[in-house]
Design a protein around this motif. Structure first.
Motif, PDB file in Angstrom:
ATOM      1  N   MET A   1     -20.291  11.907 -22.108  1.00  0.00           N
ATOM      2  CA  MET A   1     -19.046  12.127 -22.094  1.00  0.00           C
ATOM      3  C   MET A   1     -18.374  12.554 -23.244  1.00  0.00           C
ATOM      4  SD  MET A   1     -17.705  11.467 -19.239  1.00  0.00           S
ATOM      5  CE  MET A   1     -16.025  11.652 -19.642  1.00  0.00           C
TER       6      MET A   1
ATOM      7  N   GLU B   1     -15.739  15.985 -23.462  1.00  0.00           N
ATOM      8  CA  GLU B   1     -14.456  15.829 -23.942  1.00  0.00           C
ATOM      9  C   GLU B   1     -14.257  16.772 -25.168  1.00  0.00           C
ATOM     10  OE1 GLU B   1     -14.393  11.706 -25.402  1.00  0.00           O
ATOM     11  OE2 GLU B   1     -14.064  10.863 -23.564  1.00  0.00           O
TER      12      GLU B   1
ATOM     13  N   LEU C   1     -18.451   8.318 -13.112  1.00  0.00           N
ATOM     14  CA  LEU C   1     -16.984   8.770 -13.536  1.00  0.00           C
ATOM     15  C   LEU C   1     -16.132   8.836 -12.252  1.00  0.00           C
ATOM     16  CD1 LEU C   1     -15.262   9.802 -15.992  1.00  0.00           C
ATOM     17  CD2 LEU C   1     -15.819  12.041 -15.547  1.00  0.00           C
TER      18      LEU C   1
ATOM     19  N   TYR D   1     -13.791   9.231  -9.154  1.00  0.00           N
ATOM     20  CA  TYR D   1     -13.506  10.674  -8.460  1.00  0.00           C
ATOM     21  C   TYR D   1     -11.999  11.266  -9.268  1.00  0.00           C
ATOM     22  CZ  TYR D   1     -12.399  14.188  -5.175  1.00  0.00           C
ATOM     23  OH  TYR D   1     -12.229  15.470  -4.643  1.00  0.00           O
ATOM     24  N   GLU D   2     -11.082  10.139  -9.371  1.00  0.00           N
ATOM     25  CA  GLU D   2      -9.767  10.651  -9.967  1.00  0.00           C
ATOM     26  C   GLU D   2      -9.894  11.160 -11.188  1.00  0.00           C
ATOM     27  OE1 GLU D   2      -6.959  11.557  -8.530  1.00  0.00           O
ATOM     28  OE2 GLU D   2      -7.892  11.062  -6.581  1.00  0.00           O
ATOM     29  N   LYS D   3     -10.621  10.430 -12.210  1.00  0.00           N
ATOM     30  CA  LYS D   3     -10.792  10.826 -13.500  1.00  0.00           C
ATOM     31  C   LYS D   3     -11.684  11.978 -13.571  1.00  0.00           C
ATOM     32  CE  LYS D   3     -11.081  10.125 -17.997  1.00  0.00           C
ATOM     33  NZ  LYS D   3      -9.913  10.778 -18.680  1.00  0.00           N
ATOM     34  N   LEU D   4     -12.794  12.332 -12.754  1.00  0.00           N
ATOM     35  CA  LEU D   4     -13.518  13.438 -12.665  1.00  0.00           C
ATOM     36  C   LEU D   4     -12.519  14.640 -12.493  1.00  0.00           C
ATOM     37  CD1 LEU D   4     -16.488  14.873 -12.423  1.00  0.00           C
ATOM     38  CD2 LEU D   4     -16.331  14.327  -9.990  1.00  0.00           C
ATOM     39  N   LYS D   5     -11.670  14.369 -11.274  1.00  0.00           N
ATOM     40  CA  LYS D   5     -10.827  15.548 -10.912  1.00  0.00           C
ATOM     41  C   LYS D   5      -9.799  15.856 -12.148  1.00  0.00           C
ATOM     42  CE  LYS D   5      -7.575  16.492  -7.287  1.00  0.00           C
ATOM     43  NZ  LYS D   5      -6.811  15.913  -6.158  1.00  0.00           N
ATOM     44  N   GLU D   6      -9.457  15.033 -12.786  1.00  0.00           N
ATOM     45  CA  GLU D   6      -8.667  15.181 -13.968  1.00  0.00           C
ATOM     46  C   GLU D   6      -9.165  16.150 -14.923  1.00  0.00           C
ATOM     47  OE1 GLU D   6      -6.709  11.365 -15.190  1.00  0.00           O
ATOM     48  OE2 GLU D   6      -6.769  11.952 -16.907  1.00  0.00           O
ATOM     49  N   ILE D   7     -10.446  15.545 -15.483  1.00  0.00           N
ATOM     50  CA  ILE D   7     -11.101  16.465 -16.362  1.00  0.00           C
ATOM     51  C   ILE D   7     -11.537  17.832 -16.004  1.00  0.00           C
ATOM     52  CG2 ILE D   7     -11.914  14.433 -17.862  1.00  0.00           C
ATOM     53  CD1 ILE D   7     -14.934  15.367 -16.891  1.00  0.00           C
TER      54      ILE D   7
ATOM     55  N   GLN E   1      -8.467  19.977 -16.243  1.00  0.00           N
ATOM     56  CA  GLN E   1      -8.076  20.466 -17.760  1.00  0.00           C
ATOM     57  C   GLN E   1      -9.012  21.559 -17.916  1.00  0.00           C
ATOM     58  OE1 GLN E   1      -7.929  17.287 -20.568  1.00  0.00           O
ATOM     59  NE2 GLN E   1      -7.226  15.787 -18.986  1.00  0.00           N
TER      60      GLN E   1
END
Ligand SMILES: [Zn+2]
Length: 461
Positions: A233, A237, A392, A394-400, A403
């Motif tokens: 992670m 980042e 991670l 799904y929604e968080k994965l999609k967010e990164i 980005q």
């Protein structure tokens, strides 16, 4: 966090030590000037054979050649592939490299040097192995996990396969070159790195069922787990701006991808960093997935595979109390029924016979399958906790991924949503490597999960 995460995270240098093929990785400004010393120290080079394409020769090849000439290292030959159409890892190119080196006056002392991204590296890796010698790699993009991995993904006799060949003895990666790589290559590398999260979750699943004698299941090796998983992670980042050309982000991404390759060298297989998400991508590689005539990169296919596999994992573990139940009247297919389904799913494909053979190797009799079902139901909460602590969401994965400028929808890589979801069936059949799709199939719930995925308003949209 899984228990193994309590240990400290090994450094890049420690991970390099754990690898048994690669001896040196230079990644700092000006490191090309150290290539002559690398050649002397590790290769006893009597000369070099440079392989690049027109883009990577401009990006790095000319500079590397100048440095070698200044150091008095003979350039025995050079092969530069055209920039257009985009280079494929086709076996004919490997033959061109081995042929080019074999006709040299003194081919024995010539070291192949790969100057390029994943495809050039894979071509030279396999060619060097066929010539029974080591090669040096000058990567020009943080685009794949394969630079430092054993094996090369090559199109041979009509389908993409991993051909065995050792990783490079040494690599020299210039951060300025990596940062100037096209954005789609860095986002491909980021997607490939993000895939290691779901791969870790599937290693946990495989670890849990391994004591039951399940084919294709592997125990977790704590030291190798620690090479890739606890630091993942943090690396994601730090590398999120790689596709925007941020030099620090590109270095972090390259380091992380290199470490994943070292973990494969240490494990002697891809288990630590590759699961169902890569199987989705293998199917699309086999299908020659392209968009407007341009082949989709490995990392972008893996990105959509990661979203799909993460969705399957969340759907499998959706209920906090118990795994999903098979539909009423479900009967586990017998071996011949199963091999017939696999055979028709891969009808006309060049890997048909191989996959049918894999189906036989993977097949468990009803009693073993029932034992797995029982054990998973009995230990469901513990397994769910371990997997979801690592996953991670799904929604968080999609967010990164958004980005990092990665594709988020199947349509972006030339697939309809339904086609992407349907791929899960063939992905489950491809390899004898236990993961979430196998677990769902063994419990008779793969089809219900795929229906729920199809009906979902969230996943793959
Ligand atoms: Zn990969």
């Amino acid at each position: 966090m899984d228990n193994y995460d309590k240990a400290s995270i090994p450094s890049l240098a420690d991970c390099l030590k754990a690898a048994d093929e690669t001896r040196e990785l230079l990644i700092h400004r000006g490191c090309y000037t150290e290539i002559p010393a690398l050649l002397e120290r590790f290769y006893q080079a009597g000369g070099v054979y440079l392989v690049s394409d027109e883009h990577t020769r401009e990006a790095a090849g000319r500079r590397v050649r100048e440095i070698l000439e200044e150091a008095g290292i003979p350039i025995a030959g050079e092969l530069c592939f055209p920039a257009s159409p985009r280079l494929h890892a086709d076996y004919s190119h490997i033959a061109a490299i081995t042929g080019g080196i074999s006709v040299l006056p003194n081919p024995g002392g010539v070291v192949p040097v790969a100057i390029g991204a994943g495809t050039v590296n894979d071509l030279v890796k396999r060619a060097a192995s066929e010539l029974k010698r080591s090669y040096l790699c000058v990567p020009t993009a943080s685009s794949v996990d394969g630079y430092t991995a054993y094996g090369a993904a090559v199109l041979y006799e009509g389908y993409k396969q991993t051909m065995s060949c050792p990783a490079p003895l040494a690599l020299a990666a210039e951060p300025e070159v990596l940062a100037k790589a096209p954005s789609y290559l860095s986002s491909s590398g980021f997607g490939d790195l993000a895939s290691k999260i779901i791969a870790g979750c599937e290693w946990i699943i495989s670890d849990a069922v391994e004591p039951l004698g399940v084919p294709g299941a592997d125990r977790i090796d704590g030291a190798i787990w620690n090479m890739t998983q606890p630091g993942l992670m943090g690396y994601l980042e730090r590398s999120i701006d790689a596709a925007r050309g941020d030099a620090g982000a590109v270095i972090a991404l390259f380091e992380a991808l290199a470490i994943t390759g070292f973990s494969m060298q240490a494990f002697k297989g891809s288990r630590p960093v590759s699961g169902s998400e890569h199987l989705f991508s293998h199917v699309w590689e086999m299908d020659d997935l392209s968009l407007d005539g341009v082949p989709v990169t490995h990392g972008h296919k893996v990105t959509i595979g990661t979203l799909a596999a993460t969705a399957c994992c969340e759907l499998f573990f959706a209920d906090p109390a118990a795994p999903p139940s098979p539909p009423a009247g479900y009967v586990r297919p017998g071996l011949s029924q199963r091999t017939n389904s696999v055979s028709s799913a891969f009808k006309g494909s060049r890997c048909h016979d191989l996959v049918v053979q894999t189906a036989r190797e993977k097949y468990m009799d009803s009693r073993t399958a029932a034992r797995i079902g029982e054990a998973v139901r009995d230990n469901y909460r513990e397994l769910r906790d371990r997997v979801l602590a690592r996953l991670l969401p799904y929604e968080k994965l999609k967010e990164i991924l958004a980005q990092a400028l990665c594709p988020l929808k199947p349509e972006t890589i030339g697939l309809s949503r339904s086609e992407a979801i349907a791929t899960a069936r063939r992905a489950q059949m491809m390899r004898n490597k236990y993961g979430i799709l196998d677990l769902a199939w063994d419990l008779g719930v793969l089809e219900p999960i795929l229906s729920r995925l199809e009906d979902s308003e969230t996943y793959l949209r």
